[in-house]
Design an enzyme around this catalytic site. Structure first.
Site, PDB file in Angstrom:
ATOM      1  N   ASN A   9      63.368  -1.566 102.009  1.00 25.09           N
ATOM      2  CA  ASN A   9      61.988  -1.207 101.680  1.00 25.09           C
ATOM      3  C   ASN A   9      61.826   0.233 102.161  1.00 25.09           C
ATOM      4  O   ASN A   9      61.549   0.483 103.329  1.00 25.09           O
ATOM      5  CB  ASN A   9      61.049  -2.182 102.404  1.00 25.09           C
ATOM      6  CG  ASN A   9      59.581  -1.931 102.089  1.00 25.09           C
ATOM      7  OD1 ASN A   9      59.235  -0.911 101.492  1.00 25.09           O
ATOM      8  ND2 ASN A   9      58.732  -2.850 102.512  1.00 25.09           N
ATOM      9  N   ARG A  93      62.474  -2.973  97.244  1.00 26.62           N
ATOM     10  CA  ARG A  93      61.083  -2.939  96.826  1.00 26.62           C
ATOM     11  C   ARG A  93      60.887  -1.635  96.064  1.00 26.62           C
ATOM     12  O   ARG A  93      61.219  -0.558  96.565  1.00 26.62           O
ATOM     13  CB  ARG A  93      60.173  -2.959  98.050  1.00 26.62           C
ATOM     14  CG  ARG A  93      58.715  -2.790  97.708  1.00 26.62           C
ATOM     15  CD  ARG A  93      57.871  -2.859  98.978  1.00 26.62           C
ATOM     16  NE  ARG A  93      56.461  -2.679  98.688  1.00 26.62           N
ATOM     17  CZ  ARG A  93      55.641  -1.932  99.425  1.00 26.62           C
ATOM     18  NH1 ARG A  93      56.091  -1.314 100.513  1.00 26.62           N
ATOM     19  NH2 ARG A  93      54.388  -1.820  99.099  1.00 26.62           N
ATOM     20  N   ARG A 241      44.781   7.160 102.622  1.00 23.12           N
ATOM     21  CA  ARG A 241      44.324   7.201 101.216  1.00 23.12           C
ATOM     22  C   ARG A 241      42.832   6.874 101.135  1.00 23.12           C
ATOM     23  O   ARG A 241      42.338   6.045 101.906  1.00 23.12           O
ATOM     24  CB  ARG A 241      45.119   6.181 100.377  1.00 23.12           C
ATOM     25  CG  ARG A 241      46.521   6.624 100.084  1.00 23.12           C
ATOM     26  CD  ARG A 241      47.356   5.496  99.511  1.00 23.12           C
ATOM     27  NE  ARG A 241      48.220   4.884 100.513  1.00 23.12           N
ATOM     28  CZ  ARG A 241      48.963   3.802 100.328  1.00 23.12           C
ATOM     29  NH1 ARG A 241      48.937   3.178  99.158  1.00 23.12           N
ATOM     30  NH2 ARG A 241      49.725   3.321 101.285  1.00 23.12           N
ATOM     31  N   GLU A 379      57.638  -9.612 102.658  1.00 23.92           N
ATOM     32  CA  GLU A 379      58.045  -9.005 101.384  1.00 23.92           C
ATOM     33  C   GLU A 379      59.566  -9.044 101.246  1.00 23.92           C
ATOM     34  O   GLU A 379      60.089  -9.245 100.143  1.00 23.92           O
ATOM     35  CB  GLU A 379      57.555  -7.544 101.326  1.00 23.92           C
ATOM     36  CG  GLU A 379      56.040  -7.415 101.185  1.00 23.92           C
ATOM     37  CD  GLU A 379      55.507  -6.059 101.664  1.00 23.92           C
ATOM     38  OE1 GLU A 379      55.756  -5.694 102.845  1.00 23.92           O
ATOM     39  OE2 GLU A 379      54.844  -5.363 100.887  1.00 23.92           O
TER      40      GLU A 379
HETATM   41  C1  LIG Z   1      51.621  -0.118  97.620  1.00 18.08           C
HETATM   42  C2  LIG Z   1      51.361   0.249  99.029  1.00 18.08           C
HETATM   43  O1  LIG Z   1      50.303   0.745  99.327  1.00 18.08           O
HETATM   44  O2  LIG Z   1      52.320  -0.053  99.927  1.00 18.08           O
HETATM   45  P1  LIG Z   1      52.280   0.193 101.514  1.00 18.08           P
HETATM   46  O3  LIG Z   1      51.160  -0.655 102.042  1.00 18.08           O
HETATM   47  O4  LIG Z   1      53.607  -0.306 102.006  1.00 18.08           O
HETATM   48  O5  LIG Z   1      52.042   1.642 101.751  1.00 18.08           O
HETATM   49 MG   LIG Z   2      53.561  -2.414 103.579  1.00 18.78          MG
END
Ligand SMILES: CC(=O)OP(=O)(O)O
Ligand SMILES: [Mg+2]
Ligand SMILES: Nc1ncnc2c1ncn2[C@@H]1O[C@H](COP(=O)(O)OP(=O)(O)O)[C@@H](O)[C@H]1O
Length: 567
Positions: A9, A93, A241, A379
């Protein structure tokens, strides 16, 4: 000398890995670990199955180990750990699979190229996911590598849930809501029957709260809606984000502030969310430990957005039976869970404070109308299961002769079945499936209520030449529990149909049978699969949608004609 599957991952700043041994039907975790801080202060740690540290190394502050350096460190260690065991495959992944990669795929140069198209749609993840695959193709060219997609689990979402209100051609071209964290949600769906059987068949909102955070509305173990969209920047605020944003903000920043694409990408992916609002940290632990009012605001906004999205997902489901918390924050931050549950009191969630502090699994009171659970995600195990299944199917395909097709496959709930060619000796087994099917299932399969089937009708199911008529059965504990077939109707075109015993429905068997039939059909030059499905047979329609095959549907009377392209 068991076979082993390694799982990678690869994230923006870390590579997590796990090693599983295939022991009979089981996938046993034997080693897991990570190299983190790849470009800041690289640290490697490996843990055994019991979580005991077995290896570690630090490179020191300021060392740029990078993804390549990390893999070069990992490969010999994995080999050493394997000893005489054979590394059979590596599962990865891959965050974005777009419209056409719903199911896990075996990687080759062409697929790698196709997946590069999604780099701009997942800049924090996709380039690193693909870099690891590419590097391993060079280092270990003969090793089968399998990509498993974060978007895959949501591809069966109803069409409306996938749509933006943009001009229709954009939807057709793939500008649509995909949803992410699908491997995590798929894993949760696979263990939910053991956690709460009623909820697993009912309606749940799963909260994957980690560095990336999203929520998924699940009905009967399937995703019907989620908070992330075209990209993983949508929905909830996250570590760095921003989550949902009025598109007008982006236009304003471009037009009035002169920001270009890269500057905006940097802003919404790396400078926003908990980090941007607090100005302190992207790490929830640091914010919960801080007295700073900005840290409190960031946490409050995170919770407020969860509360709003929860209402939206419950509305999509038309009600809810349980909330399920998972991932870094969901599993380890009781304070966040408490506040989410308190905010959801209006829905009928009554928190059991002691159970919540303890970490669950059930954290709602016995009397709570809506249950709440903490379920650790996995995962990596999901990726290992998919990798094993795909290799099994590939092994069977290599035989070319469809009458010898046989492969092990893993259902959504983790149980293992065999998918093999139907045999002449299956007459009684096929009859038993029909007897096991409820009147409703019979009606969906045959479009009419039926009580019995004549010998000739049964015989027609058994007349299989494995060229014009190909039939596979799913076998569990020596009993046939499902069947799928295609019959060639004209050159290059065939009609497909499935039947699954009632107690085996809702576990992904239809999808697996379809996947195997598609592999055989392609080898036999079938370019188009056609199915006729009763309009109300939503699970069957979802199987076709989730296949990721480009398809068209036409409604006529109460019947949906589905045409899937295999080209
Ligand atoms: C798709 C995604 O946001 O993955 P992660 O939580 O691992 O950053
Ligand atoms: Mg994650
Ligand atoms: N005990 C804890 N309390 C609060 N937050 C935690 C705790 N442990 C981990 N976290 C949060 O979980 C996040 C990591 O979650 P994880 O699911 O591993 O993320 P990812 O896979 O997206 O990197 C960290 O950023 C941290 O904020």
């Amino acid at each position: 000398m068991p076979d082993a599957i390694a799982v990678l991952n690869a994230g923006s700043s870390s590579i997590k890995y796990s090693l599983f041994l295939l022991r009979g039907k089981e996938l046993d975790l034997v080693l897991r670990g990570q190299v983190e801080g790849l470009y800041t202060s690289p640290r490697f740690v490996a843990l055994d199955a019991a979580g005991r540290q077995v290896d570690a190394k630090s490179w020191g502050d300021g060392v740029q180990l990078g993804h390549e350096g990390a893999l070069d460190h990992l490969i010999p260690r994995v080999r050493e750990h394997l000893g005489a065991d054979n590394l059979a495959a590596i599962g990865h992944r891959v965050v974005h699979g777009g419209m056409h990669f719903a199911r896990p795929v075996r990687m080759d140069e062409r697929t790698l190229e196709a997946l590069r198209a999604f780099v701009p749609l997942a800049p924090l993840h996709q380039p690193h996911n693909l870099a690891a695959i590419e590097l391993l193709m060079q280092r270990l060219p003969a090793m089968p590598q399998v990509a498993c997609f974060d978007t895959g689990f949501h591809r069966g979402n109803p069409e409306l849930a996938q749509m933006f209100a943009l001009p229709a051609e954009m939807h057709a071209q793939g500008v649509r809501r995909y949803g992410f964290h699908g491997l995590s949600y798929e894993y949760i769906a696979s263990v939910l029957p053991q956690v709460d059987a009623r909820v697993s068949r009912g309606r749940a909102v799963v909260l994957h709260l980690g560095n990336g955070s999203s929520m998924c509305a699940m009905a009967d173990g399937r995703s019907v809606a989620s908070t992330m969209g075209f990209t993983a920047v949508d929905g909830l605020p996250m570590g760095t984000r921003c989550g949902s944003l009025d598109p007008g903000v982006i236009l304003y920043l471009m037009d009035q502030r002169g920001m270009d694409v890269r500057a905006i990408e940097n802003l919404v992916y790396k400078q926003s969310g908990l980090l941007g609002v607090s100005g302190i940290s992207s790490d929830m632990r640091a914010l919960l430990d801080s007295d700073d009012v900005r840290a409190r605001t960031a946490v409050d906004l995170y919770l407020y957005r969860i509360r709003r999205e929860l209402g939206s997902l419950v509305a999509a489901l038309g009600g809810v039976d349980a909330l399920v918390f998972t991932a870094g924050i969901g599993e380890h931050a009781p304070l966040i869970r408490r506040r989410v549950c308190e905010d959801a009191a209006w829905l009928g969630v009554a928190l059991d404070a002691t159970a919540n502090t303890r970490g669950g699994p059930r954290i709602s009171k016995e009397s709570s109308r809506v249950a709440a659970y903490v379920v650790p995600t996995n995962e990596e195990l999901m990726i290992a299961r998919h990798t094993r299944t795909l290799l099994g199917a590939a092994g069977a395909e290599a035989g070319a002769d469809a009458s010898r097709h046989a492969a092990r496959a893993t259902l959504r709930d983790g149980s293992t079945i065999t998918i093999r060619a139907q045999r002449p000796t299956d007459r009684q087994g096929m009859r038993n499936v029909l007897v096991d099917m409820s009147p409703e299932s019979i009606r969906r399969r045959f479009f009419a209520p039926r009580r019995s089937f004549s010998e000739e009708e049964v015989q027609r199911f058994l007349d299989i030449d494995f060229v014009h008529h190909v039939a596979l059965v799913a076998v569990a504990d020596d009993a046939i529990v499902g069947a799928g077939r295609y019959i060639v109707t004209e050159p290059g075109e065939a009609e497909v149909a499935f039947g699954v015993s009632d107690q085996w429905q809702g576990r992904g068997m239809g999808g697996l049978l379809l996947q195997h039939l598609v592999a055989i059909a392609r080898q036999h030059g079938v370019r188009k699969l056609v199915a006729e499905v009763l309009h109300e047979n939503v699970p069957m329609l979802a199987v076709f949608r989730a296949s990721g095959l480009p398809s068209e549907t036409r409604h006529e009377g109460g019947v949906v004609h589905v045409t899937m392209s295999l080209q």
